[in-house]
Scaffold this motif. Structure first.
Motif, PDB file in Angstrom:
ATOM      1  N   THR A 158      29.870  -5.795  14.917  1.00 30.10           N
ATOM      2  CA  THR A 158      31.315  -6.028  14.982  1.00 30.10           C
ATOM      3  C   THR A 158      31.783  -6.759  13.729  1.00 30.10           C
ATOM      4  OG1 THR A 158      31.046  -8.164  16.131  1.00 30.10           O
ATOM      5  CG2 THR A 158      31.293  -6.203  17.502  1.00 30.10           C
ATOM      6  N   ARG A 159      33.055  -6.528  13.362  1.00 24.20           N
ATOM      7  CA  ARG A 159      33.658  -7.247  12.236  1.00 24.20           C
ATOM      8  C   ARG A 159      35.145  -7.450  12.513  1.00 24.20           C
ATOM      9  NH1 ARG A 159      32.309  -5.198   6.284  1.00 24.20           N
ATOM     10  NH2 ARG A 159      33.337  -7.190   5.877  1.00 24.20           N
ATOM     11  N   TRP A 160      35.626  -8.657  12.170  1.00 25.39           N
ATOM     12  CA  TRP A 160      37.049  -8.960  12.268  1.00 25.39           C
ATOM     13  C   TRP A 160      37.668  -8.935  10.881  1.00 25.39           C
ATOM     14  CZ3 TRP A 160      40.469  -9.320  16.114  1.00 25.39           C
ATOM     15  CH2 TRP A 160      40.003  -9.538  17.417  1.00 25.39           C
ATOM     16  N   TYR A 161      38.898  -8.426  10.798  1.00 24.67           N
ATOM     17  CA  TYR A 161      39.652  -8.421   9.555  1.00 24.67           C
ATOM     18  C   TYR A 161      41.065  -8.926   9.859  1.00 24.67           C
ATOM     19  CZ  TYR A 161      36.156  -4.794   8.438  1.00 24.67           C
ATOM     20  OH  TYR A 161      35.001  -4.077   8.259  1.00 24.67           O
ATOM     21  N   ARG A 162      41.685  -9.510   8.843  1.00 22.47           N
ATOM     22  CA  ARG A 162      43.107  -9.817   8.932  1.00 22.47           C
ATOM     23  C   ARG A 162      43.791  -9.214   7.716  1.00 22.47           C
ATOM     24  NH1 ARG A 162      46.332 -15.682   9.139  1.00 22.47           N
ATOM     25  NH2 ARG A 162      48.428 -14.744   9.262  1.00 22.47           N
ATOM     26  N   VAL A 163      44.792  -8.388   7.962  1.00 14.96           N
ATOM     27  CA  VAL A 163      45.565  -7.756   6.902  1.00 14.96           C
ATOM     28  C   VAL A 163      47.033  -8.033   7.172  1.00 14.96           C
ATOM     29  CG1 VAL A 163      46.055  -5.623   5.656  1.00 14.96           C
ATOM     30  CG2 VAL A 163      43.840  -5.924   6.774  1.00 14.96           C
ATOM     31  N   SER A 170      36.589  -4.144  14.331  1.00 18.33           N
ATOM     32  CA  SER A 170      35.838  -2.887  14.333  1.00 18.33           C
ATOM     33  C   SER A 170      34.525  -3.102  15.079  1.00 18.33           C
ATOM     34  CB  SER A 170      35.555  -2.406  12.906  1.00 18.33           C
ATOM     35  OG  SER A 170      34.690  -3.295  12.226  1.00 18.33           O
ATOM     36  N   GLU A 171      34.222  -2.178  15.987  1.00 18.97           N
ATOM     37  CA  GLU A 171      32.988  -2.222  16.783  1.00 18.97           C
ATOM     38  C   GLU A 171      32.202  -0.941  16.495  1.00 18.97           C
ATOM     39  OE1 GLU A 171      33.745  -4.225  20.868  1.00 18.97           O
ATOM     40  OE2 GLU A 171      35.606  -3.168  20.379  1.00 18.97           O
ATOM     41  N   ASN A 172      30.991  -1.116  15.945  1.00 16.08           N
ATOM     42  CA  ASN A 172      30.207   0.014  15.440  1.00 16.08           C
ATOM     43  C   ASN A 172      29.090   0.407  16.399  1.00 16.08           C
ATOM     44  OD1 ASN A 172      31.649  -0.073  12.933  1.00 16.08           O
ATOM     45  ND2 ASN A 172      30.362  -1.798  12.314  1.00 16.08           N
ATOM     46  N   GLN A 184      35.125   1.853  17.001  1.00 16.44           N
ATOM     47  CA  GLN A 184      36.336   1.610  17.780  1.00 16.44           C
ATOM     48  C   GLN A 184      37.116   0.478  17.123  1.00 16.44           C
ATOM     49  OE1 GLN A 184      36.796   1.991  22.222  1.00 16.44           O
ATOM     50  NE2 GLN A 184      36.652  -0.227  22.091  1.00 16.44           N
ATOM     51  N   TYR A 185      38.365   0.782  16.753  1.00 12.91           N
ATOM     52  CA  TYR A 185      39.221  -0.204  16.101  1.00 12.91           C
ATOM     53  C   TYR A 185      40.226  -0.753  17.111  1.00 12.91           C
ATOM     54  CZ  TYR A 185      37.550   1.326  11.515  1.00 12.91           C
ATOM     55  OH  TYR A 185      36.767   1.606  10.416  1.00 12.91           O
ATOM     56  N   SER A 186      40.326  -2.086  17.132  1.00 11.80           N
ATOM     57  CA  SER A 186      41.334  -2.754  17.954  1.00 11.80           C
ATOM     58  C   SER A 186      42.294  -3.483  17.027  1.00 11.80           C
ATOM     59  CB  SER A 186      40.679  -3.744  18.914  1.00 11.80           C
ATOM     60  OG  SER A 186      39.818  -3.074  19.818  1.00 11.80           O
ATOM     61  N   PHE A 187      43.584  -3.183  17.182  1.00  9.41           N
ATOM     62  CA  PHE A 187      44.633  -3.784  16.361  1.00  9.41           C
ATOM     63  C   PHE A 187      45.455  -4.743  17.214  1.00  9.41           C
ATOM     64  CE2 PHE A 187      43.810   0.490  14.748  1.00  9.41           C
ATOM     65  CZ  PHE A 187      43.600   0.266  13.398  1.00  9.41           C
ATOM     66  N   GLU A 194      46.156  -2.748  20.629  1.00  7.00           N
ATOM     67  CA  GLU A 194      45.991  -1.295  20.743  1.00  7.00           C
ATOM     68  C   GLU A 194      44.614  -0.935  20.219  1.00  7.00           C
ATOM     69  OE1 GLU A 194      48.272   2.804  19.291  1.00  7.00           O
ATOM     70  OE2 GLU A 194      49.207   0.837  19.014  1.00  7.00           O
ATOM     71  N   THR A 195      43.904  -0.055  20.939  1.00  2.00           N
ATOM     72  CA  THR A 195      42.550   0.337  20.562  1.00  2.00           C
ATOM     73  C   THR A 195      42.493   1.835  20.305  1.00  2.00           C
ATOM     74  OG1 THR A 195      41.548  -1.458  21.844  1.00  2.00           O
ATOM     75  CG2 THR A 195      40.143   0.415  21.313  1.00  2.00           C
ATOM     76  N   ARG A 196      41.829   2.204  19.205  1.00  2.00           N
ATOM     77  CA  ARG A 196      41.697   3.613  18.852  1.00  2.00           C
ATOM     78  C   ARG A 196      40.278   3.908  18.377  1.00  2.00           C
ATOM     79  NH1 ARG A 196      47.230   4.545  15.300  1.00  2.00           N
ATOM     80  NH2 ARG A 196      48.652   3.530  16.771  1.00  2.00           N
ATOM     81  N   PRO A 197      39.688   5.018  18.825  1.00  2.14           N
ATOM     82  CA  PRO A 197      38.334   5.380  18.409  1.00  2.14           C
ATOM     83  C   PRO A 197      38.338   6.248  17.157  1.00  2.14           C
ATOM     84  CG  PRO A 197      39.054   6.867  20.134  1.00  2.14           C
ATOM     85  CD  PRO A 197      40.196   5.895  19.903  1.00  2.14           C
ATOM     86  N   THR A 198      37.272   6.147  16.376  1.00  6.90           N
ATOM     87  CA  THR A 198      37.054   7.023  15.228  1.00  6.90           C
ATOM     88  C   THR A 198      35.589   7.453  15.222  1.00  6.90           C
ATOM     89  OG1 THR A 198      36.324   5.368  13.609  1.00  6.90           O
ATOM     90  CG2 THR A 198      38.709   5.642  13.911  1.00  6.90           C
ATOM     91  N   SER A 199      35.292   8.449  14.426  1.00  6.88           N
ATOM     92  CA  SER A 199      33.925   8.935  14.311  1.00  6.88           C
ATOM     93  C   SER A 199      33.687   9.413  12.882  1.00  6.88           C
ATOM     94  CB  SER A 199      33.698  10.098  15.291  1.00  6.88           C
ATOM     95  OG  SER A 199      32.365  10.540  15.252  1.00  6.88           O
ATOM     96  N   SER A 200      32.566   9.001  12.283  1.00  4.24           N
ATOM     97  CA  SER A 200      32.216   9.413  10.928  1.00  4.24           C
ATOM     98  C   SER A 200      30.765   9.855  10.887  1.00  4.24           C
ATOM     99  CB  SER A 200      32.423   8.265   9.934  1.00  4.24           C
ATOM    100  OG  SER A 200      33.784   7.908   9.837  1.00  4.24           O
ATOM    101  N   TYR A 201      30.489  10.858  10.072  1.00  4.47           N
ATOM    102  CA  TYR A 201      29.117  11.349   9.930  1.00  4.47           C
ATOM    103  C   TYR A 201      28.464  10.719   8.710  1.00  4.47           C
ATOM    104  CZ  TYR A 201      30.008  14.546  13.694  1.00  4.47           C
ATOM    105  OH  TYR A 201      30.289  15.048  14.935  1.00  4.47           O
ATOM    106  N   VAL A 202      27.232  10.281   8.902  1.00  3.11           N
ATOM    107  CA  VAL A 202      26.490   9.564   7.870  1.00  3.11           C
ATOM    108  C   VAL A 202      25.459  10.516   7.262  1.00  3.11           C
ATOM    109  CG1 VAL A 202      24.980   7.599   7.386  1.00  3.11           C
ATOM    110  CG2 VAL A 202      26.828   7.381   9.076  1.00  3.11           C
ATOM    111  N   LEU A 203      25.615  10.792   5.972  1.00  9.93           N
ATOM    112  CA  LEU A 203      24.715  11.688   5.255  1.00  9.93           C
ATOM    113  C   LEU A 203      24.067  10.937   4.101  1.00  9.93           C
ATOM    114  CD1 LEU A 203      27.134  14.743   4.948  1.00  9.93           C
ATOM    115  CD2 LEU A 203      25.292  14.482   6.615  1.00  9.93           C
ATOM    116  N   THR A 204      22.857  11.332   3.745  1.00 10.73           N
ATOM    117  CA  THR A 204      22.235  10.742   2.567  1.00 10.73           C
ATOM    118  C   THR A 204      22.932  11.278   1.308  1.00 10.73           C
ATOM    119  OG1 THR A 204      20.586  12.486   2.277  1.00 10.73           O
ATOM    120  CG2 THR A 204      20.010  10.652   3.754  1.00 10.73           C
TER     121      THR A 204
END
Length: 245
Positions: A158-163, A170-172, A184-187, A194-204
């Motif tokens: 997990t990581r917290w940010y302030r902008v 962000s929860e990974n 999963q991002y929580s704003f 508000e919480t929204r999910p994302t998905s990313s593919y990790v390639l070498t």
């Protein structure tokens, strides 16, 4: 995870957070890098895909280039249009994998993490589509923070940010079998969450280079940032510059 999560994510508070996170100085520095990396002569025709709110392309248009931006977010496309009324720019709301042009552009770029939103099959479709849009020997620059050698060594749960006035958590969750990072991002803003999910593919990096070569894009540079240092294990970002074969 739905493959269409982008349709719901890129609106409202998520876009506000991105606008606050990027400074004008950063945009100018990245545009300067792109001009050099793409070997873009004056008045080049450049493709920005996906373009977001057009911050790179608008800066490049101010420098005399003709730009085309494609993005799925109608909110960002409208913003780009409003900010570039007197500039040589066109904006298209559409899918980054569906590019109708053939040998039209002197260069193209994909900055941000958008490339990682595509699974390996769709990433190949995207790269082939980009290659078709480019003139022979034209260059393509792609930036991502989701190369395996970048994201996995220091991955935090997990990581917290302030902008600005927005707090973001962000929860990974990494799925090694699928090679996919679900975030999963929580704003939180003005006491509203508000919480929204994302998905990313990790390639070498090797896989990304091989995909480019298969699409007719010959890798020519692997960089760790716009400062130009070579990419290495643990570099925060990968910038891959390739040339249309």
């Amino acid at each position: 995870m739905s493959s269409d999560w982008q349709l719901e994510f890129f609106r409202g508070v998520a876009l506000d957070c991105w606008r606050l996170a990027v400074t004008p100085d950063q945009t100018r520095a990245e545009a300067e890098f792109l001009q050099k990396a793409l070997n873009a002569p004056p008045a080049s025709y450049l493709l920005d895909v996906p373009c977001g709110n057009g911050r790179h392309s608008i800066e490049l248009a101010k420098r005399g280039h003709s730009v085309t931006g494609v993005d799925l977010s109608e909110e960002f496309i409208a913003e780009a249009r409003n900010a570039s009324v007197s500039l040589p720019a066109r904006w298209i709301a559409g899918d980054m994998r569906q590019l109708p042009w053939r040998a039209e552009f002197d260069g193209a770029f994909c900055f941000g993490n958008s490339f990682a939103y595509l699974d390996p099959k769709q990433a190949r479709v995207f790269l082939t589509a980009v290659a078709h849009t480019l003139k022979p020997d034209s260059r393509f620059a792609i930036e991502t923070g989701m190369a395996a050698e970048s994201i996995l060594p220091g991955l935090q749960k997990t990581r917290w940010y302030r902008v600005g006035d927005i707090y973001m958590l962000s929860e990974n969750q990494y799925n090694p079998r699928e090679g996919r990072l679900d975030i999963q991002y929580s704003f939180i803003r003005n006491g509203q969450g508000e919480t929204r999910p994302t998905s990313s593919y990790v390639l070498t990096v090797n896989e990304i280079c091989r995909m480019h070569a298969e699409a007719g894009l010959r890798p020519v540079e692997l960089l760790g940032s716009i400062n130009g240092e070579p990419y290495q294990l643990g570099s925060t970002r990968l910038i891959l510059v390739s040339a249309k074969q």
